[in-house]
Write a protein that holds these residues in place. Structure first.
Motif, PDB file in Angstrom:
ATOM      1  N   ARG A  56       0.912  -1.225  -0.116  1.00  0.00           N
ATOM      2  CA  ARG A  56       0.255  -0.016  -0.215  1.00  0.00           C
ATOM      3  C   ARG A  56       0.969   1.307  -0.022  1.00  0.00           C
ATOM      4  NH1 ARG A  56      -3.032  -0.680   5.830  1.00  0.00           N
ATOM      5  NH2 ARG A  56      -1.102   0.016   7.145  1.00  0.00           N
ATOM      6  N   TRP A  57       0.267   2.113  -0.393  1.00  0.00           N
ATOM      7  CA  TRP A  57       1.076   3.564  -0.705  1.00  0.00           C
ATOM      8  C   TRP A  57       0.441   4.628   0.528  1.00  0.00           C
ATOM      9  CZ3 TRP A  57      -0.609   8.302  -3.725  1.00  0.00           C
ATOM     10  CH2 TRP A  57       0.736   8.984  -3.849  1.00  0.00           C
ATOM     11  N   VAL A  58       1.220   5.030   1.229  1.00  0.00           N
ATOM     12  CA  VAL A  58       0.898   5.364   2.490  1.00  0.00           C
ATOM     13  C   VAL A  58       1.383   7.088   2.405  1.00  0.00           C
ATOM     14  CG1 VAL A  58       0.936   5.859   4.952  1.00  0.00           C
ATOM     15  CG2 VAL A  58       1.395   3.484   3.828  1.00  0.00           C
ATOM     16  N   VAL A  59       0.029   7.859   2.614  1.00  0.00           N
ATOM     17  CA  VAL A  59      -0.011   9.289   2.544  1.00  0.00           C
ATOM     18  C   VAL A  59      -0.102   9.845   3.984  1.00  0.00           C
ATOM     19  CG1 VAL A  59      -1.081  11.383   1.418  1.00  0.00           C
ATOM     20  CG2 VAL A  59      -0.890   9.371   0.087  1.00  0.00           C
ATOM     21  N   ASP A  60       0.709  10.729   4.425  1.00  0.00           N
ATOM     22  CA  ASP A  60       0.998  11.402   5.535  1.00  0.00           C
ATOM     23  C   ASP A  60       0.375  12.693   5.445  1.00  0.00           C
ATOM     24  OD1 ASP A  60       0.958  11.615   8.336  1.00  0.00           O
ATOM     25  OD2 ASP A  60       3.157  12.270   8.444  1.00  0.00           O
ATOM     26  N   TRP A  61      -0.594  13.127   6.447  1.00  0.00           N
ATOM     27  CA  TRP A  61      -1.110  14.713   6.509  1.00  0.00           C
ATOM     28  C   TRP A  61       0.165  15.588   6.688  1.00  0.00           C
ATOM     29  CZ3 TRP A  61      -5.363  17.033   5.576  1.00  0.00           C
ATOM     30  CH2 TRP A  61      -5.444  18.402   5.788  1.00  0.00           C
ATOM     31  N   ALA A  62       1.362  15.223   7.059  1.00  0.00           N
ATOM     32  CA  ALA A  62       2.657  15.845   7.273  1.00  0.00           C
ATOM     33  C   ALA A  62       3.459  16.105   5.855  1.00  0.00           C
ATOM     34  CB  ALA A  62       3.303  15.594   8.350  1.00  0.00           C
ATOM     35  N   ASP A  63       2.650  15.868   4.921  1.00  0.00           N
ATOM     36  CA  ASP A  63       3.228  15.973   3.262  1.00  0.00           C
ATOM     37  C   ASP A  63       4.541  15.111   3.250  1.00  0.00           C
ATOM     38  OD1 ASP A  63       3.242  16.975   0.806  1.00  0.00           O
ATOM     39  OD2 ASP A  63       4.820  18.571   1.278  1.00  0.00           O
ATOM     40  N   HIS A  64       4.045  13.803   3.451  1.00  0.00           N
ATOM     41  CA  HIS A  64       5.128  12.807   3.269  1.00  0.00           C
ATOM     42  C   HIS A  64       4.489  11.404   2.794  1.00  0.00           C
ATOM     43  CE1 HIS A  64       8.870  10.617   3.658  1.00  0.00           C
ATOM     44  NE2 HIS A  64       8.546   9.935   4.396  1.00  0.00           N
ATOM     45  N   VAL A  65       5.023  10.872   1.848  1.00  0.00           N
ATOM     46  CA  VAL A  65       4.740   9.584   1.638  1.00  0.00           C
ATOM     47  C   VAL A  65       5.513   8.274   1.495  1.00  0.00           C
ATOM     48  CG1 VAL A  65       2.550  10.167   0.214  1.00  0.00           C
ATOM     49  CG2 VAL A  65       5.144  10.328  -0.853  1.00  0.00           C
ATOM     50  N   TRP A  66       5.065   7.190   1.776  1.00  0.00           N
ATOM     51  CA  TRP A  66       5.841   6.078   1.737  1.00  0.00           C
ATOM     52  C   TRP A  66       5.328   4.882   1.251  1.00  0.00           C
ATOM     53  CZ3 TRP A  66       4.374   8.545   6.193  1.00  0.00           C
ATOM     54  CH2 TRP A  66       3.872   7.772   7.327  1.00  0.00           C
ATOM     55  N   ALA A  67       5.876   3.615   1.317  1.00  0.00           N
ATOM     56  CA  ALA A  67       5.295   2.378   1.115  1.00  0.00           C
ATOM     57  C   ALA A  67       5.075   1.551   2.122  1.00  0.00           C
ATOM     58  CB  ALA A  67       5.881   1.737  -0.136  1.00  0.00           C
ATOM     59  N   GLU A  68       4.319   0.529   2.219  1.00  0.00           N
ATOM     60  CA  GLU A  68       4.278  -0.687   3.384  1.00  0.00           C
ATOM     61  C   GLU A  68       4.165  -1.743   2.656  1.00  0.00           C
ATOM     62  OE1 GLU A  68       1.591   0.578   6.325  1.00  0.00           O
ATOM     63  OE2 GLU A  68       2.804   2.149   7.106  1.00  0.00           O
ATOM     64  N   CYS A  69       4.448  -2.973   3.087  1.00  0.00           N
ATOM     65  CA  CYS A  69       4.247  -4.371   2.523  1.00  0.00           C
ATOM     66  C   CYS A  69       3.667  -5.181   3.919  1.00  0.00           C
ATOM     67  CB  CYS A  69       5.626  -4.733   1.976  1.00  0.00           C
ATOM     68  SG  CYS A  69       5.642  -6.258   1.247  1.00  0.00           S
ATOM     69  N   ARG A  70       3.010  -6.356   3.350  1.00  0.00           N
ATOM     70  CA  ARG A  70       2.354  -7.031   4.358  1.00  0.00           C
ATOM     71  C   ARG A  70       3.396  -8.162   4.459  1.00  0.00           C
ATOM     72  NH1 ARG A  70      -2.302  -6.500   7.003  1.00  0.00           N
ATOM     73  NH2 ARG A  70      -3.082  -8.738   7.948  1.00  0.00           N
ATOM     74  N   ILE A  71       3.887  -8.259   5.499  1.00  0.00           N
ATOM     75  CA  ILE A  71       4.818  -9.463   5.951  1.00  0.00           C
ATOM     76  C   ILE A  71       4.557 -10.371   7.198  1.00  0.00           C
ATOM     77  CG2 ILE A  71       7.312 -10.093   6.102  1.00  0.00           C
ATOM     78  CD1 ILE A  71       6.528  -9.119   3.311  1.00  0.00           C
ATOM     79  N   GLY A  72       4.264 -11.374   7.053  1.00  0.00           N
ATOM     80  CA  GLY A  72       4.024 -12.141   8.411  1.00  0.00           C
ATOM     81  C   GLY A  72       2.851 -11.733   8.775  1.00  0.00           C
ATOM     82  N   GLY A  73       1.615 -11.345   8.153  1.00  0.00           N
ATOM     83  CA  GLY A  73       0.472 -10.929   8.665  1.00  0.00           C
ATOM     84  C   GLY A  73       0.425  -9.485   9.248  1.00  0.00           C
ATOM     85  N   ARG A  74       1.489  -8.695   9.224  1.00  0.00           N
ATOM     86  CA  ARG A  74       1.518  -7.478   9.581  1.00  0.00           C
ATOM     87  C   ARG A  74       2.151  -6.322   8.565  1.00  0.00           C
ATOM     88  NH1 ARG A  74       6.512  -5.675  11.777  1.00  0.00           N
ATOM     89  NH2 ARG A  74       8.396  -7.326  11.704  1.00  0.00           N
ATOM     90  N   TRP A  75       1.786  -5.056   8.515  1.00  0.00           N
ATOM     91  CA  TRP A  75       2.131  -4.255   7.479  1.00  0.00           C
ATOM     92  C   TRP A  75       3.492  -3.818   8.110  1.00  0.00           C
ATOM     93  CZ3 TRP A  75       0.144  -3.629   3.024  1.00  0.00           C
ATOM     94  CH2 TRP A  75      -1.125  -3.983   2.896  1.00  0.00           C
ATOM     95  N   VAL A  76       4.579  -3.743   7.136  1.00  0.00           N
ATOM     96  CA  VAL A  76       5.989  -3.326   7.496  1.00  0.00           C
ATOM     97  C   VAL A  76       6.259  -1.985   6.858  1.00  0.00           C
ATOM     98  CG1 VAL A  76       8.413  -3.762   7.222  1.00  0.00           C
ATOM     99  CG2 VAL A  76       6.648  -5.735   7.857  1.00  0.00           C
ATOM    100  N   HIS A  77       6.570  -1.025   7.576  1.00  0.00           N
ATOM    101  CA  HIS A  77       6.976   0.383   6.979  1.00  0.00           C
ATOM    102  C   HIS A  77       8.222   0.079   6.383  1.00  0.00           C
ATOM    103  CE1 HIS A  77       7.227   4.877   7.666  1.00  0.00           C
ATOM    104  NE2 HIS A  77       8.537   4.584   7.167  1.00  0.00           N
ATOM    105  N   LEU A  78       7.983   0.851   4.939  1.00  0.00           N
ATOM    106  CA  LEU A  78       9.217   0.803   4.055  1.00  0.00           C
ATOM    107  C   LEU A  78       9.451   2.170   3.340  1.00  0.00           C
ATOM    108  CD1 LEU A  78       8.803  -2.701   2.250  1.00  0.00           C
ATOM    109  CD2 LEU A  78      10.304  -2.152   3.952  1.00  0.00           C
ATOM    110  N   ASP A  79      10.299   2.792   3.937  1.00  0.00           N
ATOM    111  CA  ASP A  79      10.276   4.143   3.437  1.00  0.00           C
ATOM    112  C   ASP A  79      11.820   4.448   2.904  1.00  0.00           C
ATOM    113  OD1 ASP A  79      10.753   7.002   2.979  1.00  0.00           O
ATOM    114  OD2 ASP A  79       9.549   7.653   5.147  1.00  0.00           O
ATOM    115  N   PRO A  80      11.732   4.779   1.378  1.00  0.00           N
ATOM    116  CA  PRO A  80      13.009   4.432   0.492  1.00  0.00           C
ATOM    117  C   PRO A  80      13.820   6.020   0.821  1.00  0.00           C
ATOM    118  CG  PRO A  80      11.116   4.922  -0.588  1.00  0.00           C
ATOM    119  CD  PRO A  80      10.541   4.717   0.342  1.00  0.00           C
TER     120      PRO A  80
END
Length: 299
Positions: free
Chosen positions: A272-296
């Motif tokens: 999923r593509w995550v949009v933050d109100w603070a004008d930042h975006v990153w990606a998250e990946c579902r691993i092992g049943g949980r969402w993992v924060h992946l910020d390039p």
């Protein structure tokens, strides 16, 4: 897509579905005015004028970008003719050629899920480190001579802090005194941040994208003037992955989160593509049943 925004009501943008509602009497209008902290602007028909620039507009803007991302994904690997040139860009093939066949195969969801959770996290971390090296955060580097006003400010601040360290004869804390990004000042004494408008003497402003930039779904283009050679550098804010990877490693969280999000999906992952109100975006990946924060941009 996941939209994150503050849960409080302090932004004053709680109009909901009442944007086009009519006010029946002055008391209702006065009540609404006092609740919003100011007068309500009305049109000639007694309806409240639609306010611009609030959460609704921001949300619609990001939804439009997501639609462009998914449309771009649907064209992945298909032949396209643009300005007489035959284009056939396949993201997974590009990743294999640049990241390595074995490393890419390891990241395929069918292979990665066979590993332990620790090994999965390590594999994703290696991908992020590689990504960070291949796609550095763009600030204002000149496309002609490579000079950067921001880098010049960093060097100047570091040299100044080192001189202060020598004067104080305090070598133990010399590294701690080097200014961080948020503490670096420009030549004029202003603060340098990741906001391009803080690069005084470098950032000239925004302009409408040219035809070839629009092909990469660029919403706008930033213009920078080099303090060294006075050449102008265009920085189109692309939303299409082919133009992002071919733009000479110039991008920020907007471009790179899109690219990483698309890479994860091409590998078969739920992302999923995550949009933050603070004008930042990153990606998250579902691993092992949980969402993992992946910020390039923060690998």
């Amino acid at each position: 897509v996941l939209i994150k925004y503050p849960s409080d009501d302090g932004d004053g943008d709680d109009h909901g579905d009442d944007d086009n509602s009519k006010y029946n009497n002055e008391e209702e209008l006065e009540s609404e005015s006092s609740n919003d902290g100011g007068a309500i602007e009305m049109d000639g028909g007694g309806q409240r004028k639609k306010e611009r620039g609030g959460f609704e507009d921001l949300l619609l803007g990001y939804v439009g970008r997501l639609v462009d991302i998914l449309k771009d994904e649907m064209k992945d690997g298909s032949e396209q003719i643009t300005e007489g040139n035959l284009l056939n860009f396949h993201l997974l093939e590009w990743l294999t050629a640049n990241y390595g066949e074995n490393a890419t195969q390891r990241l395929l969801v069918s292979n990665l899920e066979k590993l332990s959770l620790e090994e999965q996290n390590e594999a994703l971390l290696r991908l992020l480190h590689w990504f960070r090296e291949e796609f550095p955060y763009y600030h204002d580097q000149c496309g002609q001579c490579g000079a950067s006003y921001r880098a010049e400010c960093i060097d100047r601040n570091a040299a100044s802090n080192n001189e202060n360290d020598d004067d104080d004869d305090d070598d133990d804390n010399s590294r701690d005194d080097i200014a961080s990004v948020d503490e670096i000042s420009t030549m004029d004494g202003n603060e340098v941040t990741n906001d391009p408008t803080s690069y005084e003497g470098s950032f000239l402003g925004y302009c409408y994208p040219e035809a070839n930039e629009l092909e990469g779904k660029a919403a706008r283009t930033e213009i920078y003037q080099c303090n060294s050679c006075n050449c102008n550098t265009r920085f189109p804010r692309y939303n299409a992955v082919q133009q992002i990877v071919e733009n000479g490693g110039r991008g920020r969280c907007g471009e790179y989160s899109i690219l990483l999000y698309r890479i994860l999906r091409s590998l078969g992952h739920e992302a999923r593509w995550v949009v933050d109100w603070a004008d930042h975006v990153w990606a998250e990946c579902r691993i092992g049943g949980r969402w993992v924060h992946l910020d390039p941009c923060e690998a």
